[in-house]
Design a protein around this motif. Structure first.
Motif, mmCIF file in Angstrom:
data_model
loop_
_atom_site.group_PDB
_atom_site.id
_atom_site.type_symbol
_atom_site.label_atom_id
_atom_site.label_comp_id
_atom_site.label_asym_id
_atom_site.label_seq_id
_atom_site.Cartn_x
_atom_site.Cartn_y
_atom_site.Cartn_z
ATOM 1 N N PRO A 1 -23.124 -7.279 -32.823
ATOM 2 C CA PRO A 1 -22.006 -7.243 -31.981
ATOM 3 C C PRO A 1 -20.301 -7.242 -32.002
ATOM 4 C CG PRO A 1 -23.253 -9.195 -31.581
ATOM 5 C CD PRO A 1 -23.401 -8.496 -32.725
ATOM 6 N N THR A 2 -19.891 -6.434 -31.519
ATOM 7 C CA THR A 2 -18.513 -7.097 -32.235
ATOM 8 C C THR A 2 -17.824 -6.050 -31.110
ATOM 9 O OG1 THR A 2 -16.660 -7.709 -33.526
ATOM 10 C CG2 THR A 2 -18.260 -5.362 -33.858
ATOM 11 N N GLN A 3 -16.410 -6.681 -30.914
ATOM 12 C CA GLN A 3 -14.947 -5.640 -29.902
ATOM 13 C C GLN A 3 -15.166 -4.486 -30.949
ATOM 14 O OE1 GLN A 3 -15.096 -5.587 -26.858
ATOM 15 N NE2 GLN A 3 -14.200 -3.962 -27.043
ATOM 16 N N THR B 1 -19.922 2.688 -35.745
ATOM 17 C CA THR B 1 -20.007 2.123 -34.011
ATOM 18 C C THR B 1 -20.628 2.416 -33.426
ATOM 19 O OG1 THR B 1 -18.475 3.586 -33.289
ATOM 20 C CG2 THR B 1 -17.169 1.621 -34.714
ATOM 21 N N ASP C 1 -18.203 0.716 -28.412
ATOM 22 C CA ASP C 1 -17.780 0.165 -28.082
ATOM 23 C C ASP C 1 -17.567 -1.517 -28.158
ATOM 24 O OD1 ASP C 1 -18.323 -0.743 -25.449
ATOM 25 O OD2 ASP C 1 -16.574 -0.402 -24.258
ATOM 26 N N ASN C 2 -19.039 -1.793 -28.500
ATOM 27 C CA ASN C 2 -18.916 -3.481 -28.663
ATOM 28 C C ASN C 2 -20.454 -3.941 -29.439
ATOM 29 O OD1 ASN C 2 -21.577 -1.906 -27.516
ATOM 30 N ND2 ASN C 2 -21.343 -3.565 -25.688
ATOM 31 N N GLN C 3 -20.508 -2.616 -31.043
ATOM 32 C CA GLN C 3 -21.353 -2.907 -31.499
ATOM 33 C C GLN C 3 -20.683 -1.874 -33.223
ATOM 34 O OE1 GLN C 3 -25.256 -1.485 -30.187
ATOM 35 N NE2 GLN C 3 -26.036 -3.741 -30.127
#
Length: 392
Positions: free
Chosen positions: A62-64, A92, A95-97
Motif C-alpha cells: 500500500p503506497t501513494q 501499479t 492509485d494506492n497500491q
C-alpha cells in the motif's frame, strides 16, 4: 496528380506491377532464413516465461502512486541481498497500491523482501501482503492457449473452405499463420521479453488480423481467375495482377493498424517499463507486420503453385506459353520486300527466269500468266519495244 495517374490506379490496371509470383523462390529463401533464426533462438535461448507460467512470489504494497513509483520499487528489490531474482515485474494497482513479482522465494527471502518494501512505503510489514503463484496456474494457461489455437486453426480452415470452396486456399492460409506465430515467438525469444498471458492474448489476436489480410488477397485472386481457361493469360499472371491490385490497400491497412500499436509498445517499454502494454504491444507489432508480409509474399505464391499443378491449368499455361513463343518468333523475323513477297506468292524466285530458248522472261508477265496479280512499281514496257530501242 490525378487518380488515373496515381500509383494505386496504375497497379490496379496492370500498367506497373511487381512479379510476386515469379519471385516466390526469393521470398521462400528469406522466410526460411528468418524461421531458422527464430527456431534456433526458441531452441537454445527459449522463451523468457513470466511467473504466471513458471510460478513465483508476488508482493502488494500500500503506497501513494506517483510517476516514479514503479522505478523506485524496482530499484529497492534489485538492491536487496536476495540473489537471482530474475525479471522483476512492478506495476501499479489503482492509485494506492504497487505490485511486485519475482521468482519463487524461500520463507527467509520473502521476509527480507517484505521488510525492504515496507520500509520504502513507510508502513508496517504486516500491511505488505505476499502470495505464492504455483506453476500449475501457468500450465493451465498454456493448455487453454493451445486448445484455443487448435480450435482457431480448425475453424479457419473450415471457414476458408466454405467461403472459397477450395482446400488449397485453406492450406496456404494456415501455413502463413504458422509462419506468423513462429516469427512472433522467435522475436520474444531473441529480445528476451517476458512471455506473459497478455503476450498469449496478443498472439491469438494477430492470427485474426493475418487471416483478414490473406482473405482479402484470396478474394481478389478468385475474381481475377474466374473462367481462367477462357482468358488469354495464365493463372499465375492473373493472380499476380490481383496481388498488385490489393498491394496499396494492404500497405495502408498495415500502417494504420501498426501506428497505434507502436504507440502502445513505446509507452510500455520506455514510459512504464513493464506491464501488459509492453507484453501485448510487441506481440501485436511484430505479428501485424509478419501477417501483412505472409499474406502477400507467402500465402498467394503458395496457393498459385498448388493450383498450377492441376492438369487443366498446366495445359492452359502451356498453350499460352506456346502462343507467346510463336508471336515472339514472328516478330523477330525480318520483313520481306514487296518484290520478294510477290515472288514468294507467285512461286517465282528473285533470280531471272529464262524461257525455253534462253531469253529472260518478265516476272510480272509470268505472274500474270500464272494468275497472280503482282504490284507494279512503274509502267512496264513491252519486250518488243525494248528490243527495237536496243537495235537503234
Amino acid at each position: 496528380m490525378s487518380k488515373r495517374n496515381g500509383l494505386a490506379h496504375r497497379l490496379y490496371t496492370g500498367e506497373i506491377s511487381y512479379d510476386f509470383i515469379g519471385n516466390a523462390k526469393r521470398f521462400y529463401i528469406v522466410s526460411a532464413v528468418i524461421l531458422a533464426i527464430c527456431l534456433a533462438s526458441l531452441g537454445f535461448r527459449q522463451l523468457n516465461l513470466s511467473i504466471d507460467f513458471t510460478g513465483g512470489s508476488e508482493f502488494v504494497v500500500p503506497t501513494q502512486v506517483t510517476q516514479t513509483t514503479v522505478d523506485d520499487y524496482r530499484e529497492v528489490v534489485q538492491d536487496s541481498t536476495v540473489p537471482d531474482l530474475g525479471e522483476i515485474k512492478v506495476n501499479t494497482v489503482g492509485d494506492n497500491q504497487v505490485r511486485v513479482q519475482v521468482r519463487a522465494l524461500t520463507a527467509e527471502e520473502i521476509n527480507d523482501v517484505t521488510a525492504l518494501l515496507a520500509a520504502k512505503a513507510g508502513v508496517p510489514t504486516e500491511q505488505v501482503t505476499n502470495n505464492l503463484i504455483g506453476a500449475s496456474w501457468g500450465q493451465q494457461i498454456t493448455q487453454q492457449g493451445l486448445i484455443a489455437l487448435v480450435v482457431f486453426m480448425a475453424l479457419v480452415s473450415l471457414m476458408i473452405w466454405a467461403y472459397f470452396r477450395n482446400w488449397k486456399m485453406s492450406a496456404a492460409a494456415i501455413l502463413a499463420l504458422v509462419h506468423d506465430l513462429i516469427v512472433t515467438a522467435g522475436i520474444y525469444s531473441i529480445l528476451q521479453f517476458a512471455f506473459t498471458p497478455a503476450t498469449l492474448i496478443g498472439m491469438l489476436t494477430i492470427l485474426g488480423y493475418s487471416l483478414y489480410d490473406t482473405v482479402v488477397v484470396f478474394d481478389k485472386i478468385r475474381d481475377n481467375t474466374r473462367d481462367i481457361t477462357q482468358q488469354n493469360r495464365t493463372f499465375a499472371a492473373a493472380a499476380n495482377l490481383a496481388v498488385n491490385q490489393v498491394l496499396v490497400r494492404s500497405i495502408n491497412t498495415t500502417i494504420i493498424g501498426v501506428l497505434p500499436v507502436a504507440a502502445l509498445l513505446f509507452t510500455g517499454v520506455f514510459v512504464l517499463g513493464t506491464g501488459p502494454l509492453k507484453d501485448l504491444g510487441l506481440a501485436l507489432f511484430v505479428g501485424m507486420i509478419a501477417g501483412a508480409y505472409s499474406s502477400l509474399f507467402l500465402a498467394a505464391p503458395l496457393y498459385v503453385q498448388m493450383r498450377e499443378r492441376e492438369p487443366e491449368l498446366a495445359a492452359h499455361r502451356r498453350r499460352i506459353e506456346r502462343g507467346a513463343k510463336r508471336t515472339k518468333r514472328a516478330a523477330d523475323e525480318p520483313a520481306e520486300t514487296v518484290e520478294e513477297a510477290a515472288a514468294t506468292v507467285s512461286g517465282v524466285s528473285s533470280e531471272p527466269v529464262l524461257s525455253a530458248s534462253g531469253t529472260p522472261v518478265d516476272p510480272v508477265r509470268l505472274g500474270t500468266v500464272r494468275g497472280v496479280d503482282l504490284p507494279r512499281s512503274q509502267p512496264q514496257r513491252s519486250t518488243r519495244a525494248a528490243r527495237k530501242k536496243d537495235a537503234r
